[in-house]
Design a protein around this motif. Structure first.
Motif: not given
Lengths: 275, 275
Positions: B195-219
């Motif tokens: 998420v950190d990496e994606i938001l780093e790019v997003h701050e510059k580009r601003q092309e994803l729809a707001q709000p940016v939402r998702g699911f995190g999945l583990a194991r």
């Protein structure tokens, strides 16, 4: 107590996982979903292998909400068996949320589904776009929305998995109105029929990249599985044998990777990795 | 004689299918691919369960072509075990074509993979676009191609599965040049890092729809599996525990189906279907 939703995989009674089999054997009631997909073996074969009687869950039972099954899951161990992976069909997602509303514990046992097993044709899994469903055309109902999606995927350089229509336990309008519990013979769309429908739309629209190429897949995961690559004109007449069939439309030739092209060439002349 | 390529599924030693287990037990040599994914259990657990010694196939062995393994498959029954489904990684497709060139029979046993098990988050499987890989950023290497694909998927109203980077048996440049067989500790990207990496790019580009939402999945597939839905800002700090993690970017809110939204709300407050 618990609703186990267990994927059976794609082929026969031995495609269940160890985890899944243990839970089926320990269940108080075992239901088998039979209307969105079919396994290559009969219910009786499964019953003998599991040592458990199986209740068939047809369209009527599942769409009416599986009330009996969910009630039983409050007090008992219930196994709900699904061909492929539990999350291939929307209906099952809905079922799981309803179970949660009733405070029933839901336990999912994953398995292979056509969504990932299609990778056996050699196209890269991460290069598939939106999956489409090809419905049986009727006289006055010949929708083209799947074609729009195929074109959109190709424009992004992506492949398209086409799931082919299945009609199980369908009633004629007449029997339905009269309340007759008489059902038509099951129908499974063949690769040939799917290609016919796609080319019918394509003749009018001409929006897919030339040549239109793909892979036909039959009985994936079973010993008799068959894969053939070719142009849609070639696949239109290729004999794939019995159900279930699936179809893949390749991304435009210019976007095919070298390894993907090698698989295309391989399956153009061989129809199995075992051969 | 034969190369069985067997998917182990996602969780532990009991996620193999009956068919797969029978073939492993009957094999003369058993290899386990360990560099594109990891199972939740140790090699020794698998060996005890299968009653077979296991040869670990690391990156060096697999990329150098598995020559020894293929030679053995000419005369013997060889099982090549892969976490998930055999066709998740390009490398394995290549291996199968090479086996065919050597006239070795290839037999594939499918299983669940992240590509279909991700359906457990409740988003519809057929509405996923191209899958992306998120690599660990380095000081001078911060590619944005995954962001382009996420934006393209969203514009078509599709979800994006993000596979997160794994570094196993990596060598420092220094050790590599010196020929030292010293390897760094394995690294598995967390949802937070992705998420950190994606938001780093997003701050510059601003092309994803707001709000940016998702699911995190583990194991996924293990008893300790965890799923959480939220905005990317929320997922950025959510503690998912140990590896492996995956991330899903939702299509824009306006395209979410009602049932998908229900799952989103469910996993915002619950982190398992079992709870």
């Amino acid at each position: 107590m618990v609703l186990h939703v267990i994927g059976l995989g794609l082929g026969d009674e031995k495609d269940v996982t160890i985890k899944g089999l243990e839970k089926i054997k320990a269940a108080d009631f075992v239901y088998l979903e039979i209307y969105t997909a079919v396994l290559g073996v009969k219910k009786e074969t499964l019953e003998a292998y599991y040592g458990q009687p199986i209740i068939e869950a047809d369209r009527t039972l599942v769409e009416s909400g599986c009330e009996e099954m969910l009630q039983r899951a409050k007090e008992h161990r219930v196994a709900f068996l699904v061909v492929g992976d539990p999350f291939c069909a929307t209906t099952h997602s809905d079922l799981m949320l309803r179970a949660k509303e009733m405070d029933v514990r839901v336990d999912v046992v994953h398995n292979a589904s056509i969504m990932n097993a299609v990778g056996i044709c050699g196209l890269q899994m991460y290069r598939f776009g939106e999956t489409v469903s090809i419905p049986f055309f009727e006289d006055s109902w010949r929708p083209e929305s799947f074609y729009d999606k195929m074109v959109a995927n190709q424009r992004m350089g992506l492949h398209t998995l086409c799931l082919l229509d299945i009609k199980v336990k369908e009633q004629t309008l007449q029997n339905m109105l009269r309340g007759n519990q008489i059902f038509e013979a099951p129908r499974f769309m063949t690769v040939n029929q799917a290609v016919d429908e796609i080319l019918e739309v394509h003749e009018k629209r001409q929006e897919l990249a030339q040549p239109v190429r793909g892979f036909g897949l039959a009985r994936l995961g079973s010993d008799s599985q068959m894969i053939a690559a070719g142009t849609f004109e070639e696949l239109r007449t290729f004999d794939f044998g019995g159900p279930l069939h699936s179809l893949v439309l390749c991304c435009p030739d210019t976007s095919l990777h070298e390894l993907e092209m090698q698989f295309f060439d391989f399956f153009r002349t061989h129809h199995s990795l075992a051969g």
